[in-house]
Design a protein around this motif. Structure first.
Motif, mmCIF file in Angstrom:
data_model
loop_
_atom_site.group_PDB
_atom_site.id
_atom_site.type_symbol
_atom_site.label_atom_id
_atom_site.label_comp_id
_atom_site.label_asym_id
_atom_site.label_seq_id
_atom_site.Cartn_x
_atom_site.Cartn_y
_atom_site.Cartn_z
ATOM 1 N N LEU A 107 0.817 -1.203 0.000
ATOM 2 C CA LEU A 107 0.000 0.000 0.000
ATOM 3 C C LEU A 107 0.857 1.261 0.000
ATOM 4 N N ASP A 108 1.976 1.214 0.717
ATOM 5 C CA ASP A 108 2.862 2.371 0.785
ATOM 6 C C ASP A 108 4.265 1.885 1.105
ATOM 7 N N LEU A 109 5.253 2.653 0.691
ATOM 8 C CA LEU A 109 6.656 2.326 0.903
ATOM 9 C C LEU A 109 7.422 3.617 1.094
ATOM 10 N N ALA A 110 8.322 3.602 2.053
ATOM 11 C CA ALA A 110 9.217 4.745 2.274
ATOM 12 C C ALA A 110 10.552 4.218 2.783
ATOM 13 N N VAL A 111 11.584 5.001 2.582
ATOM 14 C CA VAL A 111 12.890 4.714 3.144
ATOM 15 C C VAL A 111 13.237 5.872 4.061
ATOM 16 N N VAL A 112 13.709 5.529 5.256
ATOM 17 C CA VAL A 112 14.148 6.527 6.221
ATOM 18 C C VAL A 112 15.643 6.322 6.402
ATOM 19 N N ARG A 113 16.413 7.388 6.285
ATOM 20 C CA ARG A 113 17.872 7.319 6.433
ATOM 21 C C ARG A 113 18.340 8.315 7.474
ATOM 22 N N ARG A 114 19.330 7.890 8.239
ATOM 23 C CA ARG A 114 20.016 8.815 9.146
ATOM 24 C C ARG A 114 21.471 8.824 8.710
ATOM 25 N N SER A 115 21.948 9.981 8.307
ATOM 26 C CA SER A 115 23.328 10.100 7.830
ATOM 27 C C SER A 115 24.299 9.953 8.998
ATOM 28 N N GLU A 116 25.557 9.828 8.664
ATOM 29 C CA GLU A 116 26.602 9.713 9.695
ATOM 30 C C GLU A 116 26.611 10.922 10.631
ATOM 31 N N ASN A 117 26.215 12.101 10.099
ATOM 32 C CA ASN A 117 26.192 13.292 10.953
ATOM 33 C C ASN A 117 24.837 13.505 11.632
ATOM 34 N N GLY A 118 23.905 12.546 11.470
ATOM 35 C CA GLY A 118 22.638 12.586 12.187
ATOM 36 C C GLY A 118 21.465 13.172 11.427
ATOM 37 N N ASP A 119 21.694 13.697 10.223
ATOM 38 C CA ASP A 119 20.593 14.248 9.439
ATOM 39 C C ASP A 119 19.666 13.120 8.997
ATOM 40 N N VAL A 120 18.366 13.403 8.994
ATOM 41 C CA VAL A 120 17.363 12.409 8.615
ATOM 42 C C VAL A 120 16.790 12.770 7.258
ATOM 43 N N GLU A 121 16.604 11.742 6.437
ATOM 44 C CA GLU A 121 16.022 11.913 5.103
ATOM 45 C C GLU A 121 14.894 10.902 4.941
ATOM 46 N N PHE A 122 13.756 11.379 4.428
ATOM 47 C CA PHE A 122 12.622 10.515 4.130
ATOM 48 C C PHE A 122 12.471 10.438 2.621
ATOM 49 N N LEU A 123 12.399 9.228 2.084
ATOM 50 C CA LEU A 123 12.241 9.041 0.649
ATOM 51 C C LEU A 123 10.996 8.215 0.377
ATOM 52 N N GLU A 124 10.142 8.723 -0.494
ATOM 53 C CA GLU A 124 8.981 7.965 -0.943
ATOM 54 C C GLU A 124 9.406 7.125 -2.141
ATOM 55 N N LEU A 125 8.573 6.196 -2.539
ATOM 56 C CA LEU A 125 8.897 5.304 -3.651
ATOM 57 C C LEU A 125 9.285 6.085 -4.900
ATOM 58 N N THR A 126 8.573 7.161 -5.190
ATOM 59 C CA THR A 126 8.851 7.940 -6.397
ATOM 60 C C THR A 126 10.194 8.668 -6.334
ATOM 61 N N ASP A 127 10.741 8.830 -5.118
ATOM 62 C CA ASP A 127 12.026 9.503 -4.945
ATOM 63 C C ASP A 127 13.214 8.554 -5.095
ATOM 64 N N LEU A 128 12.954 7.255 -5.140
ATOM 65 C CA LEU A 128 14.034 6.278 -5.077
ATOM 66 C C LEU A 128 14.679 5.964 -6.417
ATOM 67 N N GLY A 129 14.009 6.271 -7.512
ATOM 68 C CA GLY A 129 14.576 6.006 -8.830
ATOM 69 C C GLY A 129 14.973 4.552 -8.976
ATOM 70 N N ASP A 130 16.182 4.305 -9.471
ATOM 71 C CA ASP A 130 16.624 2.930 -9.669
ATOM 72 C C ASP A 130 17.366 2.383 -8.450
ATOM 73 N N GLU A 131 17.281 3.070 -7.339
ATOM 74 C CA GLU A 131 17.976 2.656 -6.125
ATOM 75 C C GLU A 131 17.377 1.391 -5.511
ATOM 76 N N ILE A 132 16.112 1.159 -5.754
ATOM 77 C CA ILE A 132 15.441 -0.023 -5.238
ATOM 78 C C ILE A 132 14.705 -0.678 -6.403
ATOM 79 N N GLU A 133 14.774 -1.979 -6.482
ATOM 80 C CA GLU A 133 14.294 -2.681 -7.668
ATOM 81 C C GLU A 133 12.796 -2.966 -7.683
ATOM 82 N N ILE A 134 12.039 -2.388 -6.775
ATOM 83 C CA ILE A 134 10.595 -2.629 -6.763
ATOM 84 C C ILE A 134 9.818 -1.356 -7.070
#
Length: 127
Positions: free
Chosen positions: A25-52
């Motif tokens: 129904l929904d998919l997102a990726v949450v990342r925390r960088s080495e310096n602590g910054d947080v990034e939220f990525l929706e499926l449309t933001d992932l491009g070819d980074e994820i194969e689904i």
């Protein structure tokens, strides 16, 4: 433990989607960088980074900001999380049969595999 979703995880998700076990129904990726910054990525933001990325989400946005913030709070620097909102497609028939019989599903809860395994081990130890 990295900023990328491992290919094995991507493959496993793609397999359960292809089998029809769950509907994504929904998919997102949450990342925390080495310096602590947080990034939220929706499926449309992932491009070819994820194969689904060829999946059509019927309910994009169900993983809301509060949910993603909660996931982010648990991430160590340099790590990421794949957030999936799924419908257990396999349950449609059971729920439909219960409704046809005049019944209703009163409660549904996900029990983590670790808990199930621990209880099963305890039960075996008692035998």
């Amino acid at each position: 433990p990295s900023d990328r979703i491992p290919s094995g995880v991507q493959t496993a998700v793609a397999e359960v989607l292809a089998e029809g076990t769950v509907t994504l129904l929904d998919l997102a990726v949450v990342r925390r960088s080495e310096n602590g910054d947080v990034e939220f990525l929706e499926l449309t933001d992932l491009g070819d980074e994820i194969e689904i990325t060829d999946v059509q989400l019927s309910s994009a946005g169900l993983a809301g900001e509060e949910d993603l913030d909660e996931v982010a709070a648990g991430l160590a620097p340099g790590t990421s999380a794949l957030v999936l909102v799924v419908e257990h497609t396999w349950a449609r028939g059971v729920v439909g049969a219960a409704a046809d019989a005049g019944g209703v599903v009163l409660f549904s809860e996900r029990i983590p595999a670790e808990v199930v395994n621990e209880v099963a081990d305890l039960a075996l130890a008692e035998d």
